[in-house]
Design a protein around this motif. Structure first.
Motif, PDB file in Angstrom:
ATOM      1  N   ARG A 163      -3.477  11.846  -1.247  1.00 33.76           N
ATOM      2  CA  ARG A 163      -3.180  10.549  -0.634  1.00 33.76           C
ATOM      3  C   ARG A 163      -1.672  10.317  -0.578  1.00 33.76           C
ATOM      4  NH1 ARG A 163      -5.791   5.578  -3.059  1.00 33.76           N
ATOM      5  NH2 ARG A 163      -5.103   4.713  -1.067  1.00 33.76           N
TER       6      ARG A 163
ATOM      7  N   ASP B   9       2.817  10.241   6.981  1.00 30.50           N
ATOM      8  CA  ASP B   9       2.727   9.127   7.932  1.00 30.50           C
ATOM      9  C   ASP B   9       4.087   8.482   8.143  1.00 30.50           C
ATOM     10  OD1 ASP B   9       0.039   9.544   8.201  1.00 30.50           O
ATOM     11  OD2 ASP B   9      -0.566   7.878   6.897  1.00 30.50           O
TER      12      ASP B   9
ATOM     13  N   THR C 114       0.826  -1.208   0.000  1.00 29.99           N
ATOM     14  CA  THR C 114       0.000   0.000   0.000  1.00 29.99           C
ATOM     15  C   THR C 114       0.858   1.254   0.000  1.00 29.99           C
ATOM     16  OG1 THR C 114      -1.809  -1.103   1.158  1.00 29.99           O
ATOM     17  CG2 THR C 114      -1.760   1.298   1.254  1.00 29.99           C
ATOM     18  N   TYR C 115       1.836   1.313   0.896  1.00 36.85           N
ATOM     19  CA  TYR C 115       2.694   2.496   0.949  1.00 36.85           C
ATOM     20  C   TYR C 115       3.503   2.664  -0.332  1.00 36.85           C
ATOM     21  CZ  TYR C 115       1.864   3.893   5.806  1.00 36.85           C
ATOM     22  OH  TYR C 115       1.296   4.363   6.964  1.00 36.85           O
TER      23      TYR C 115
ATOM     24  N   GLU D 187      -0.253  12.388   2.223  1.00 36.55           N
ATOM     25  CA  GLU D 187      -0.613  11.799   3.515  1.00 36.55           C
ATOM     26  C   GLU D 187       0.274  10.599   3.837  1.00 36.55           C
ATOM     27  OE1 GLU D 187      -4.531   9.840   5.762  1.00 36.55           O
ATOM     28  OE2 GLU D 187      -4.704  10.666   3.736  1.00 36.55           O
ATOM     29  N   ALA D 188       0.540   9.770   2.826  1.00 37.71           N
ATOM     30  CA  ALA D 188       1.399   8.603   3.040  1.00 37.71           C
ATOM     31  C   ALA D 188       2.809   9.031   3.410  1.00 37.71           C
ATOM     32  CB  ALA D 188       1.417   7.738   1.781  1.00 37.71           C
TER      33      ALA D 188
ATOM     34  N   VAL E 114      -2.388   7.657  -8.092  1.00 37.30           N
ATOM     35  CA  VAL E 114      -2.733   8.064  -6.730  1.00 37.30           C
ATOM     36  C   VAL E 114      -2.861   9.583  -6.678  1.00 37.30           C
ATOM     37  CG1 VAL E 114      -1.894   8.171  -4.352  1.00 37.30           C
ATOM     38  CG2 VAL E 114      -1.624   6.075  -5.678  1.00 37.30           C
ATOM     39  N   SER E 115      -3.876  10.065  -5.983  1.00 37.65           N
ATOM     40  CA  SER E 115      -4.076  11.509  -5.869  1.00 37.65           C
ATOM     41  C   SER E 115      -2.937  12.125  -5.066  1.00 37.65           C
ATOM     42  CB  SER E 115      -5.416  11.807  -5.189  1.00 37.65           C
ATOM     43  OG  SER E 115      -5.380  11.425  -3.828  1.00 37.65           O
TER      44      SER E 115
ATOM     45  N   LEU F 135       1.308   4.150  -2.957  1.00 31.78           N
ATOM     46  CA  LEU F 135       1.033   5.556  -2.665  1.00 31.78           C
ATOM     47  C   LEU F 135       2.245   6.441  -2.969  1.00 31.78           C
ATOM     48  CD1 LEU F 135      -0.935   5.149   0.691  1.00 31.78           C
ATOM     49  CD2 LEU F 135      -1.861   5.885  -1.509  1.00 31.78           C
TER      50      LEU F 135
END
Length: 200
Positions: A85, A92, A71-72, A88-89, A81-82, A75
């Protein structure tokens, strides 16, 4: 004897830096396997980059599982991918202590993987019929170009002889050019096939 930590290529250096012992033989095994077990160089680049990400997550006490890594990675790398997003990744991961800019700069391309496998590990892979199939398709394309050239000349000559167009002595040039929308490179079809594809 090839070694995982050979620093002569980016891949070899990163295997050493990220302490990924055993990844070199794994990449080679995937590339030289037959059938469904074989992975392409692009697949291997993704696999390698995910291992870099996994190592960083593990070193920062994130206890990553495969789904988290996948997933990461998507992203961080996917064009689909927007921006929100992706940001945000990155945030994080940075909050967990990962230098995302440095990590993504370490991500490798399939060309880097190929260079490592061929030049450091001495591996090679070519299906027996690959070169033959490319040569066969190239011959068909050449026949298509020749046919198009002949038909074009015939029709133009007919129009000239019936005084429907004004045209002196002429020659017809027909070629096939390929434009790669991914990197913006353009090739004559013969050059593209002889190179084994685009370098992007």
């Amino acid at each position: 004897m090839p070694t995982d930590d050979a620093p002569t290529t980016k891949v070899g250096r990163l295997i050493d830096v990220y302490d990924l012992d055993g990844l070199g033989p794994e990449l080679e095994a995937h590339w030289t396997s037959e059938g469904d077990a074989r992975k392409s160089l692009r697949d291997l680049a993704d696999l390698f980059n995910k291992e870099l990400l996994r190592a960083e997550m593990r070193d920062n006490d994130m206890a990553p599982v495969d789904s988290d890594v996948d997933t990461y990675y998507e992203l961080l790398t996917s064009d689909d991918v927007s921006a929100g997003r992706a940001t945000e990744a990155r945030r994080d991961l940075e909050q967990e202590g990962i230098d995302v800019a440095e990590l993504t700069d370490d991500f490798v391309t399939y060309q880097a993987v190929r260079g490592y496998l061929q030049n450091v590990r001495g591996a090679s892979y070519e299906q027996a019929d690959d070169a033959e199939q490319v040569a066969k398709e190239q011959q068909q394309l050449e026949r298509l170009v020749t046919r198009t050239q002949a038909v074009s000349r015939e029709k133009l000559d007919r129009l000239r002889k019936t005084d429907r167009i004004d045209l002196g002595t002429f020659r017809v040039f027909v070629g096939i050019n390929i434009f790669c929308e991914t990197c913006g490179s353009q090739y004559a079809v013969d050059e593209l096939l002889e190179n084994g594809g685009c370098d992007c």
